[in-house]
Design a protein around this motif. Structure first.
Motif, mmCIF file in Angstrom:
data_model
loop_
_atom_site.group_PDB
_atom_site.id
_atom_site.type_symbol
_atom_site.label_atom_id
_atom_site.label_comp_id
_atom_site.label_asym_id
_atom_site.label_seq_id
_atom_site.Cartn_x
_atom_site.Cartn_y
_atom_site.Cartn_z
ATOM 1 N N VAL A 176 0.874 -1.180 0.000
ATOM 2 C CA VAL A 176 0.000 0.000 0.000
ATOM 3 C C VAL A 176 0.902 1.218 0.000
ATOM 4 C CG1 VAL A 176 -1.806 1.248 1.216
ATOM 5 C CG2 VAL A 176 -1.789 -1.253 1.252
ATOM 6 N N VAL A 177 0.749 2.076 -0.992
ATOM 7 C CA VAL A 177 1.665 3.203 -1.158
ATOM 8 C C VAL A 177 0.909 4.525 -1.051
ATOM 9 C CG1 VAL A 177 3.302 1.917 -2.560
ATOM 10 C CG2 VAL A 177 1.401 3.079 -3.674
ATOM 11 N N PRO A 178 1.551 5.534 -0.468
ATOM 12 C CA PRO A 178 0.897 6.840 -0.364
ATOM 13 C C PRO A 178 0.789 7.498 -1.728
ATOM 14 C CG PRO A 178 3.166 6.981 0.365
ATOM 15 C CD PRO A 178 2.888 5.524 0.128
ATOM 16 N N ARG A 179 -0.246 8.311 -1.898
ATOM 17 C CA ARG A 179 -0.430 9.005 -3.163
ATOM 18 C C ARG A 179 -0.967 10.396 -2.892
ATOM 19 N NH1 ARG A 179 -3.941 6.670 -8.226
ATOM 20 N NH2 ARG A 179 -2.462 7.325 -9.816
ATOM 21 N N LEU A 180 -0.259 11.389 -3.363
ATOM 22 C CA LEU A 180 -0.678 12.777 -3.190
ATOM 23 C C LEU A 180 -1.162 13.326 -4.525
ATOM 24 C CD1 LEU A 180 -0.920 15.422 -1.627
ATOM 25 C CD2 LEU A 180 1.481 15.875 -2.160
ATOM 26 N N THR A 181 -2.431 13.701 -4.574
ATOM 27 C CA THR A 181 -3.018 14.281 -5.772
ATOM 28 C C THR A 181 -3.512 15.677 -5.443
ATOM 29 O OG1 THR A 181 -3.730 12.089 -6.522
ATOM 30 C CG2 THR A 181 -4.752 14.003 -7.570
ATOM 31 N N LEU A 182 -3.068 16.651 -6.199
ATOM 32 C CA LEU A 182 -3.511 18.017 -5.954
ATOM 33 C C LEU A 182 -4.988 18.159 -6.317
ATOM 34 C CD1 LEU A 182 -0.427 20.036 -7.261
ATOM 35 C CD2 LEU A 182 -0.960 19.328 -4.926
ATOM 36 N N SER A 183 -5.620 19.168 -5.775
ATOM 37 C CA SER A 183 -7.057 19.331 -5.954
ATOM 38 C C SER A 183 -7.408 19.709 -7.388
ATOM 39 C CB SER A 183 -7.604 20.389 -4.996
ATOM 40 O OG SER A 183 -7.295 21.694 -5.445
ATOM 41 N N HIS A 184 -8.648 19.452 -7.744
ATOM 42 C CA HIS A 184 -9.202 19.791 -9.051
ATOM 43 C C HIS A 184 -10.420 20.673 -8.824
ATOM 44 C CE1 HIS A 184 -11.406 19.253 -12.872
ATOM 45 N NE2 HIS A 184 -10.201 19.047 -13.398
ATOM 46 N N PRO A 185 -10.717 21.621 -9.724
ATOM 47 C CA PRO A 185 -11.872 22.508 -9.527
ATOM 48 C C PRO A 185 -13.194 21.786 -9.292
ATOM 49 C CG PRO A 185 -10.476 23.387 -11.258
ATOM 50 C CD PRO A 185 -9.906 22.034 -10.896
ATOM 51 N N ASP A 186 -13.351 20.561 -9.828
ATOM 52 C CA ASP A 186 -14.601 19.831 -9.606
ATOM 53 C C ASP A 186 -14.854 19.553 -8.132
ATOM 54 O OD1 ASP A 186 -15.137 19.812 -12.277
ATOM 55 O OD2 ASP A 186 -14.526 17.731 -12.624
ATOM 56 N N GLU A 187 -13.803 19.506 -7.323
ATOM 57 C CA GLU A 187 -13.967 19.252 -5.896
ATOM 58 C C GLU A 187 -14.683 20.388 -5.179
ATOM 59 O OE1 GLU A 187 -10.436 17.798 -3.878
ATOM 60 O OE2 GLU A 187 -9.582 17.211 -5.803
ATOM 61 N N LEU A 188 -14.756 21.528 -5.831
ATOM 62 C CA LEU A 188 -15.389 22.689 -5.210
ATOM 63 C C LEU A 188 -16.882 22.477 -4.992
ATOM 64 C CD1 LEU A 188 -14.817 25.610 -4.274
ATOM 65 C CD2 LEU A 188 -15.384 26.366 -6.596
ATOM 66 N N LEU A 189 -17.527 21.656 -5.825
ATOM 67 C CA LEU A 189 -18.978 21.528 -5.792
ATOM 68 C C LEU A 189 -19.504 21.058 -4.443
ATOM 69 C CD1 LEU A 189 -19.612 19.992 -9.338
ATOM 70 C CD2 LEU A 189 -19.568 22.404 -8.637
ATOM 71 N N LEU A 190 -18.868 20.038 -3.871
ATOM 72 C CA LEU A 190 -19.295 19.546 -2.561
ATOM 73 C C LEU A 190 -19.194 20.642 -1.514
ATOM 74 C CD1 LEU A 190 -20.106 17.142 -0.709
ATOM 75 C CD2 LEU A 190 -17.651 16.740 -0.384
ATOM 76 N N ARG A 191 -18.150 21.426 -1.575
ATOM 77 C CA ARG A 191 -17.917 22.488 -0.597
ATOM 78 C C ARG A 191 -18.926 23.627 -0.752
ATOM 79 N NH1 ARG A 191 -14.122 19.092 -1.630
ATOM 80 N NH2 ARG A 191 -12.373 18.817 -0.189
ATOM 81 N N LEU A 192 -19.247 23.964 -1.976
ATOM 82 C CA LEU A 192 -20.273 24.985 -2.218
ATOM 83 C C LEU A 192 -21.619 24.529 -1.672
ATOM 84 C CD1 LEU A 192 -19.449 26.014 -5.911
ATOM 85 C CD2 LEU A 192 -18.905 27.298 -3.831
#
Length: 338
Positions: A213-229
């Protein structure tokens, strides 16, 4: 020219764009450059609970010196020596940043249990931190641990920190609550000055060749904003605490959406990591242009204008909209057509 100042955690900010916790904020020169770029406040990279435990037990060097002899004791601990400056260096960073800039400097604590949090929150405040952001990164993996216990731990921790420090306290929340509005209200009731929506849980990946099991860092994408809005628009009408959105903020349009949903500030990390600190200046230039073109006198004028209670159709945030979205598509000849 439109006024882009705002208020967050009791402070007057030069803009609603805040640099959230990331390596961008890990040095005084960077923090000074962020202020010059127009950022309203900075959140320092998180100090982790695991780092506090190593420090308080004076085990750091001895633990690592014996790593080869006691592999089982080390296998569960991350190498935190080089993540950031460590507890003492963190306090120095706060002092240095406060001496160098006028914008609020927000310290960040990341963990799950009270432990040494209260004491280090106090030390951070004494070092000059204008506010504390509690990044409660809790992953409930034990089946016996109930949602009631998890939520009580959040509330108890915030209550303890509020009793310890006089500076404002913000809480960075996970999106994975059964009743987000309820936990938000309970944190508001025990004195949280701000809620930050939402923490981004970094998901591990599988290496199917090495079976690791390896760590994975993915930067955010604008689509992630929808849940927060969505949740900001719902919560902004029900709680007194200031709201901040983090995750998916990349452009001036994203900032506008955050403010319209009811957030006091929009926090940015990934876009700054990808494009550099000057990107903040471009975003704020575009924000001013948008406000002028749409005849807004200020950012505050549009705050909450798209919240659940402000829009003409509140069902857009509810189950009715789910059915409407599904019915807006029809399946024809093997394709989806709008």
């Amino acid at each position: 020219m439109s006024d882009i100042t705002t208020r967050y955690l009791g402070f007057s900010l030069q803009s609603p764009l805040v640099a959230s916790a990331s390596p961008v904020c890990d040095s005084v020169p960077n923090i000074r450059e962020l202020e010059d770029a127009g950022v309203g406040a900075v959140v320092l990279p998180s100090l982790f609970e695991e780092q506090l435990e190593l420090e308080s037990n004076a085990l750091d060097e001895d633990l690592w010196r014996g790593a080869e002899s006691f592999p089982e004791s080390q296998s569960v601990l991350p190498d935190l020596r080089n993540y950031n400056l460590g507890p003492d260096g963190y306090l120095d960073l706060i002092e240095g940043a406060k001496a160098a800039v006028d914008i609020p400097v927000i310290a960040s604590l990341n963990g799950v249990s009270p432990g040494g949090w209260a004491e280090y929150a106090r030390l951070m405040a004494d070092a000059g931190a204008d506010a504390i952001e509690l990044n409660i990164y809790s992953i409930a993996t034990e089946p016996a641990e109930s949602a009631v216990e998890v939520e009580k731990g959040y509330v108890d921790l915030v209550r303890q920190i509020k009793r310890t420090v006089r500076v404002p306290v913000a809480v960075k929340l996970s999106p994975f609550f059964s009743a987000p509005a309820n936990i938000a209200m309970r944190l508001d009731d025990v004195g949280a000055n701000g809620l930050v929506l939402f923490n981004r849980f970094y998901q591990p990946d599988f290496d199917i060749e090495s079976l690791e099991v390896v760590p994975r860092l993915t930067l955010s994408h604008p689509d992630e904003l929808l849940l927060r809005l969505h949740w900001t628009a719902i919560l902004s009408d029900h709680i007194e605490a200031d709201l901040a959105i983090t995750g998916g903020v990349h452009t001036a349009t994203d900032v506008v959406k955050c403010i319209m949903a009811g957030a006091s500030v929009a926090m940015m990390a990934s876009a700054l990591l990808q494009r550099g600190i000057p990107h903040a200046t471009s975003v704020l230039t575009d924000l001013r242009r948008w406000l002028d073109e749409h005849e807004y006198d200020s950012v505050r004028q549009m705050c909450g204008s798209m919240s659940r209670q402000s829009v003409s159709d509140p069902t857009a945030f509810e189950r009715g909209n789910y059915m409407r979205v599904l019915s807006s598509y029809a399946f024809r000849s093997g394709t989806l057509k709008k």
